[in-house]
Design a protein around this motif. Structure first.
Motif, PDB file in Angstrom:
ATOM      1  N   GLY A 148      -2.275 -26.367  23.432  1.00  0.00           N
ATOM      2  CA  GLY A 148      -2.441 -27.721  22.911  1.00  0.00           C
ATOM      3  C   GLY A 148      -3.105 -28.605  23.950  1.00  0.00           C
ATOM      4  N   SER A 149      -2.816 -28.313  25.223  1.00  0.00           N
ATOM      5  CA  SER A 149      -3.426 -29.022  26.341  1.00  0.00           C
ATOM      6  C   SER A 149      -3.330 -28.118  27.562  1.00  0.00           C
ATOM      7  N   ARG A 168      -0.038 -26.044  27.680  1.00  0.00           N
ATOM      8  CA  ARG A 168       1.165 -26.614  27.074  1.00  0.00           C
ATOM      9  C   ARG A 168       1.092 -26.353  25.580  1.00  0.00           C
ATOM     10  N   GLY A 169       2.195 -26.543  24.893  1.00  0.00           N
ATOM     11  CA  GLY A 169       2.268 -26.258  23.467  1.00  0.00           C
ATOM     12  C   GLY A 169       1.377 -27.152  22.616  1.00  0.00           C
ATOM     13  N   ARG A 174       4.770 -24.512  19.365  1.00  0.00           N
ATOM     14  CA  ARG A 174       5.516 -24.725  20.612  1.00  0.00           C
ATOM     15  C   ARG A 174       5.443 -26.210  20.928  1.00  0.00           C
ATOM     16  N   GLU A 175       6.572 -26.777  21.344  1.00  0.00           N
ATOM     17  CA  GLU A 175       6.612 -28.202  21.655  1.00  0.00           C
ATOM     18  C   GLU A 175       5.582 -28.551  22.715  1.00  0.00           C
ATOM     19  N   ALA A 176       4.918 -29.688  22.521  1.00  0.00           N
ATOM     20  CA  ALA A 176       3.896 -30.120  23.466  1.00  0.00           C
ATOM     21  C   ALA A 176       4.472 -30.345  24.858  1.00  0.00           C
ATOM     22  N   GLY A 177       5.747 -30.762  24.944  1.00  0.00           N
ATOM     23  CA  GLY A 177       6.368 -31.029  26.233  1.00  0.00           C
ATOM     24  C   GLY A 177       7.090 -29.835  26.837  1.00  0.00           C
ATOM     25  N   ALA A 178       7.000 -28.681  26.208  1.00  0.00           N
ATOM     26  CA  ALA A 178       7.672 -27.484  26.737  1.00  0.00           C
ATOM     27  C   ALA A 178       7.033 -27.066  28.058  1.00  0.00           C
ATOM     28  N   ALA A 179       7.744 -26.250  28.806  1.00  0.00           N
ATOM     29  CA  ALA A 179       7.217 -25.740  30.074  1.00  0.00           C
ATOM     30  C   ALA A 179       5.870 -25.064  29.840  1.00  0.00           C
TER      31      ALA A 179
END
Length: 191
Positions: A148-149, A168-169, A174-179
């Motif tokens: 995502g980024s 990143r997610g 996957r959550e954007a703020g995930a590891a």
């Protein structure tokens, strides 16, 4: 799984990836059919192309003798190069898509990792997408990990691409703020 079935599934997956990169339409103008490329002699038996990545502290890696490749025009003067690698049972998979200016032969450089499912990103040059999948736990099923980024760095020399990434997610799978998911792709490719 037979080689023909794996090849056919790879062809289908490559077509889906190109269709996504081209805005969802099939048969984009200027597209090149996916090709299976073998590693140079001496590395073929070992699987000279390798992938490793880490998700939430869990490492995954595989080697394969083949890389599926396709190229499609995604916008005026922008071409998407797509590379796919999978282990023999397709439980681990990696796809790299790089959007570059038309006519650019050297893919070396730093690319912003994005989700090419976002229409605003599809036609941009200098962006890329990493999509990883793993299905090593039958109870959990297939886990998709699209970027995502983040950052994708490519070193393209003498018919070999060495790619490192930290992504990143995408906010969907996957959550954007995930590891961050980190990894390396190292494979042979010649135009």
């Amino acid at each position: 799984m037979s080689i023909r079935l794996r090849w056919f599934l790879g062809l289908v997956l490559a077509g889906v990836g190109c269709a996504q990169a081209a805005g969802g339409g099939g048969g984009a103008a200027g597209s090149v059919a996916p090709q299976g490329l073998a590693a140079p002699a001496g590395e073929a038996l070992l699987g000279g192309n390798q992938v490793s990545f880490e998700v939430d502290g869990q490492p995954f890696s595989f080697r394969t003798p083949e890389v599926r490749h396709s190229r499609a025009r995604v916008a005026e003067n922008v071409v998407a190069y797509s590379f796919e690698l999978a282990n023999p049972d397709n439980s681990l998979y990696a796809r790299l898509v790089l959007n570059v200016p038309e006519g650019q032969q050297d893919l070396s450089g730093e690319y912003a990792a994005v989700s090419l499912g976002d229409p605003a990103q599809q036609a941009r040059s200098g962006v890329g997408e990493v999509v990883l999948a793993e299905e090593t736990d039958p109870g959990r099923g297939r886990r998709m990990l699209p970027s995502g980024s983040g950052v994708i760095e490519v070193d393209h020399q003498a018919g070999r691409l060495r790619v490192s990434f930290e992504t990143r997610g995408d906010g969907l799978f996957r959550e954007a703020g995930a590891a961050p998911v980190t990894g390396l792709l190292d494979f042979h490719w010649r135009h």
